[in-house]
Design a protein around this motif. Structure first.
Motif, PDB file in Angstrom:
ATOM      1  N   ASP A 154      -2.842  11.757 -15.916  1.00 34.98           N
ATOM      2  CA  ASP A 154      -3.411  13.082 -16.157  1.00 34.98           C
ATOM      3  C   ASP A 154      -4.825  13.181 -15.607  1.00 34.98           C
ATOM      4  OD1 ASP A 154      -1.228  14.205 -17.918  1.00 34.98           O
ATOM      5  OD2 ASP A 154      -1.764  12.423 -19.066  1.00 34.98           O
ATOM      6  N   GLY A 155      -5.410  12.032 -15.248  1.00 37.23           N
ATOM      7  CA  GLY A 155      -6.763  12.050 -14.730  1.00 37.23           C
ATOM      8  C   GLY A 155      -7.269  10.666 -14.425  1.00 37.23           C
ATOM      9  N   PHE A 156      -8.572  10.607 -14.134  1.00 35.82           N
ATOM     10  CA  PHE A 156      -9.225   9.378 -13.653  1.00 35.82           C
ATOM     11  C   PHE A 156     -10.460   9.096 -14.482  1.00 35.82           C
ATOM     12  CE2 PHE A 156     -12.487   7.532 -10.752  1.00 35.82           C
ATOM     13  CZ  PHE A 156     -11.863   6.323 -10.480  1.00 35.82           C
ATOM     14  N   LEU A 157     -10.661   7.823 -14.806  1.00 36.14           N
ATOM     15  CA  LEU A 157     -11.852   7.395 -15.534  1.00 36.14           C
ATOM     16  C   LEU A 157     -12.630   6.426 -14.643  1.00 36.14           C
ATOM     17  CD1 LEU A 157     -11.924   6.354 -19.291  1.00 36.14           C
ATOM     18  CD2 LEU A 157     -13.496   5.410 -17.615  1.00 36.14           C
ATOM     19  N   GLY A 158     -13.793   6.877 -14.175  1.00 33.95           N
ATOM     20  CA  GLY A 158     -14.609   6.061 -13.282  1.00 33.95           C
ATOM     21  C   GLY A 158     -15.779   5.449 -14.019  1.00 33.95           C
ATOM     22  N   ALA A 159     -15.964   4.140 -13.857  1.00 34.55           N
ATOM     23  CA  ALA A 159     -17.006   3.430 -14.606  1.00 34.55           C
ATOM     24  C   ALA A 159     -17.866   2.586 -13.676  1.00 34.55           C
ATOM     25  CB  ALA A 159     -16.374   2.538 -15.674  1.00 34.55           C
ATOM     26  N   PHE A 190     -13.916  10.602  -6.948  1.00 32.27           N
ATOM     27  CA  PHE A 190     -13.396  11.858  -7.495  1.00 32.27           C
ATOM     28  C   PHE A 190     -12.667  12.668  -6.419  1.00 32.27           C
ATOM     29  CE2 PHE A 190     -16.399  12.646 -11.387  1.00 32.27           C
ATOM     30  CZ  PHE A 190     -15.835  11.557 -12.019  1.00 32.27           C
ATOM     31  N   ARG A 191     -13.248  12.741  -5.231  1.00 33.78           N
ATOM     32  CA  ARG A 191     -12.611  13.507  -4.161  1.00 33.78           C
ATOM     33  C   ARG A 191     -11.308  12.835  -3.711  1.00 33.78           C
ATOM     34  NH1 ARG A 191     -16.599  15.524  -5.969  1.00 33.78           N
ATOM     35  NH2 ARG A 191     -14.896  16.198  -7.312  1.00 33.78           N
ATOM     36  N   ASP A 192     -11.276  11.503  -3.697  1.00 38.56           N
ATOM     37  CA  ASP A 192     -10.047  10.792  -3.339  1.00 38.56           C
ATOM     38  C   ASP A 192      -8.941  11.074  -4.356  1.00 38.56           C
ATOM     39  OD1 ASP A 192     -11.277   9.698  -1.130  1.00 38.56           O
ATOM     40  OD2 ASP A 192     -11.641   7.741  -2.056  1.00 38.56           O
ATOM     41  N   VAL A 193      -9.309  11.122  -5.640  1.00 43.02           N
ATOM     42  CA  VAL A 193      -8.328  11.441  -6.681  1.00 43.02           C
ATOM     43  C   VAL A 193      -7.774  12.839  -6.464  1.00 43.02           C
ATOM     44  CG1 VAL A 193      -8.059  11.908  -9.152  1.00 43.02           C
ATOM     45  CG2 VAL A 193      -9.276   9.854  -8.407  1.00 43.02           C
ATOM     46  N   GLU A 194      -8.632  13.789  -6.196  1.00 40.78           N
ATOM     47  CA  GLU A 194      -8.174  15.167  -5.981  1.00 40.78           C
ATOM     48  C   GLU A 194      -7.258  15.270  -4.762  1.00 40.78           C
ATOM     49  OE1 GLU A 194     -11.995  17.569  -7.892  1.00 40.78           O
ATOM     50  OE2 GLU A 194     -12.019  16.976  -5.775  1.00 40.78           O
ATOM     51  N   GLN A 195      -7.584  14.537  -3.697  1.00 42.05           N
ATOM     52  CA  GLN A 195      -6.746  14.575  -2.495  1.00 42.05           C
ATOM     53  C   GLN A 195      -5.374  13.972  -2.768  1.00 42.05           C
ATOM     54  OE1 GLN A 195      -8.940  12.704   0.686  1.00 42.05           O
ATOM     55  NE2 GLN A 195     -10.657  14.139   0.499  1.00 42.05           N
ATOM     56  N   ALA A 196      -5.344  12.855  -3.515  1.00 37.33           N
ATOM     57  CA  ALA A 196      -4.058  12.234  -3.849  1.00 37.33           C
ATOM     58  C   ALA A 196      -3.220  13.153  -4.722  1.00 37.33           C
ATOM     59  CB  ALA A 196      -4.300  10.904  -4.569  1.00 37.33           C
ATOM     60  N   TRP A 197      -3.870  13.858  -5.626  1.00 46.41           N
ATOM     61  CA  TRP A 197      -3.192  14.812  -6.520  1.00 46.41           C
ATOM     62  C   TRP A 197      -2.549  15.936  -5.700  1.00 46.41           C
ATOM     63  CZ3 TRP A 197      -3.165  14.304 -11.911  1.00 46.41           C
ATOM     64  CH2 TRP A 197      -2.739  15.408 -12.646  1.00 46.41           C
ATOM     65  N   THR A 198      -3.302  16.466  -4.771  1.00 43.93           N
ATOM     66  CA  THR A 198      -2.798  17.541  -3.914  1.00 43.93           C
ATOM     67  C   THR A 198      -1.667  17.054  -3.017  1.00 43.93           C
ATOM     68  OG1 THR A 198      -4.969  18.614  -3.914  1.00 43.93           O
ATOM     69  CG2 THR A 198      -3.446  19.218  -2.140  1.00 43.93           C
ATOM     70  N   LYS A 199      -1.797  15.845  -2.500  1.00 42.86           N
ATOM     71  CA  LYS A 199      -0.782  15.281  -1.600  1.00 42.86           C
ATOM     72  C   LYS A 199       0.576  15.187  -2.275  1.00 42.86           C
ATOM     73  CE  LYS A 199       0.084  11.252   1.344  1.00 42.86           C
ATOM     74  NZ  LYS A 199      -0.448   9.920   1.782  1.00 42.86           N
ATOM     75  N   LEU A 200       0.584  14.877  -3.566  1.00 42.82           N
ATOM     76  CA  LEU A 200       1.847  14.773  -4.303  1.00 42.82           C
ATOM     77  C   LEU A 200       2.250  16.105  -4.944  1.00 42.82           C
ATOM     78  CD1 LEU A 200       1.844  11.262  -6.019  1.00 42.82           C
ATOM     79  CD2 LEU A 200       2.829  11.966  -3.841  1.00 42.82           C
ATOM     80  N   ALA A 201       1.520  17.145  -4.628  1.00 42.05           N
ATOM     81  CA  ALA A 201       1.837  18.505  -5.089  1.00 42.05           C
ATOM     82  C   ALA A 201       1.890  18.592  -6.609  1.00 42.05           C
ATOM     83  CB  ALA A 201       3.161  18.982  -4.468  1.00 42.05           C
ATOM     84  N   ARG A 202       0.971  17.894  -7.273  1.00 41.68           N
ATOM     85  CA  ARG A 202       0.896  18.004  -8.726  1.00 41.68           C
ATOM     86  C   ARG A 202       0.286  19.356  -9.095  1.00 41.68           C
ATOM     87  NH1 ARG A 202       0.352  13.269 -11.846  1.00 41.68           N
ATOM     88  NH2 ARG A 202       0.182  14.732 -13.588  1.00 41.68           N
ATOM     89  N   PRO A 262      -6.529  17.101 -11.663  1.00 41.63           N
ATOM     90  CA  PRO A 262      -6.734  15.925 -12.501  1.00 41.63           C
ATOM     91  C   PRO A 262      -8.010  16.051 -13.334  1.00 41.63           C
ATOM     92  CG  PRO A 262      -7.430  15.451 -10.265  1.00 41.63           C
ATOM     93  CD  PRO A 262      -6.803  16.827 -10.241  1.00 41.63           C
ATOM     94  N   ARG A 263      -7.967  15.511 -14.550  1.00 38.78           N
ATOM     95  CA  ARG A 263      -9.194  15.462 -15.348  1.00 38.78           C
ATOM     96  C   ARG A 263     -10.039  14.295 -14.849  1.00 38.78           C
ATOM     97  NH1 ARG A 263     -11.753  14.802 -20.475  1.00 38.78           N
ATOM     98  NH2 ARG A 263     -10.378  13.199 -21.312  1.00 38.78           N
TER      99      ARG A 263
END
Length: 283
Positions: A169-174, A185-197, A201-202
């Motif tokens: 449901d999202g990503f936790l970066g530490a 964060f931008r990589d997470v958003e791109q991966a989310w879009t690529k899989l058409a979710r 993502p939070r």
């Protein structure tokens, strides 16, 4: 802006005090880290106690080292915690990196990523009320959150980013400053879009913080060095500890600017007065 607190691990007896004081504060979430071969409280057991001692604040693992857990038991534990907390549980999850944790759990450290992928398929199926596997019926209880608790993946590798899009449901970066977290964060958003979710993502950022006397800051840095000793980056992480109001405000603002939905201020000193000190700074 949602701001949570990471709980200290060096004095488990104080954690219910932390929880009860945080529950009447503006903070949104209480997080707890995980390790097997270390002097830390087991996170799911501890968060269950915290959920019972609170009524409002969310509880979160950040992050649970899932590969060292039995998957069927983990499915039952996480569903139970989500149910008894009234849906206040977030499962922050990752693969870990300590060889001794894997040895103690009897798993191959080289397979922990593949094992996590296999676990996520089983967790999602179990939380949905389906059969756990061939010849095995459903494992209850039914989570309070439809489909299971919120899942945030932690990590830095491309595989961790892909898991967010596939299973999470999202990503936790530490342990990264905002200028480096921005790229993740931008990589997470791109991966989310690529899989058409659907939706987005939070995004959650974690920063280490300690407010108070020099002794409190020194204690926090010592605890950070002990925890990260295995990584070869212990001094670097400890040096990044935020110890002044200006540093903390600037970090929260910078994480917000790059799209963080929540910032977790991880406390490494057991002094519960940090709750009010931090609240005065960020709210």
């Amino acid at each position: 802006m949602k701001i949570g607190l990471g709980l200290p691990i060096n004095d488990p007896a104080l954690l219910l005090t932390w929880a009860q004081r945080a529950d009447v504060s503006p903070f949104t979430t209480l997080g707890l880290l995980d390790r097997l071969v270390y002097d830390n409280p087991e996170p799911l057991v501890t968060l269950a106690a915290i959920a019972g001692a609170t009524s409002r604040i969310r509880v979160q693992t950040e992050v649970l080292i899932a590969p060292v857990y039995n998957t069927a038991v983990l499915a039952k534990q996480t569903a139970t915690l989500d149910r008894i907390s009234g849906g206040r549980f977030t499962l922050g999850i990752g693969i870990g990196g300590r060889e001794d944790d894997c040895l103690a759990a009897g798993i191959d450290i080289r397979r922990r990523g593949r094992r996590l992928d296999e676990q996520m398929a089983l967790l999602r199926r179990t939380w949905a009320g389906e059969s756990y596997g061939e010849g095995v019926g459903p494992i209850g209880p039914t989570p309070a959150t439809p489909g299971g608790p919120e899942v945030l993946f932690g990590g830095f590798a491309p595989a961790a980013i892909e898991r967010v899009a596939r299973w999470g449901d999202g990503f936790l970066g530490a342990a990264l400053p905002p200028q480096f977290m921005d790229r993740l964060f931008r990589d997470v958003e791109q991966a989310w879009t690529k899989l058409a979710r659907p939706g987005r993502p939070r995004l959650v950022a974690q920063a280490n913080a300690a407010l108070g006397t020099d002794a409190i800051a020194a204690d926090a840095r010592e605890n950070i060095r002990s925890y990260y000793e295995f990584s070869g980056r212990a001094d670097h992480v400890a040096d990044g500890l935020l110890t002044t109001p200006a540093q903390i405000r600037n970090a929260v603002s910078a994480f917000t600017d790059i799209g963080a939905d929540e910032v977790m201020l991880y406390c490494w000193s057991s002094d519960p007065d940090q709750i009010e000190r931090l609240a005065d700074v960020v709210f």
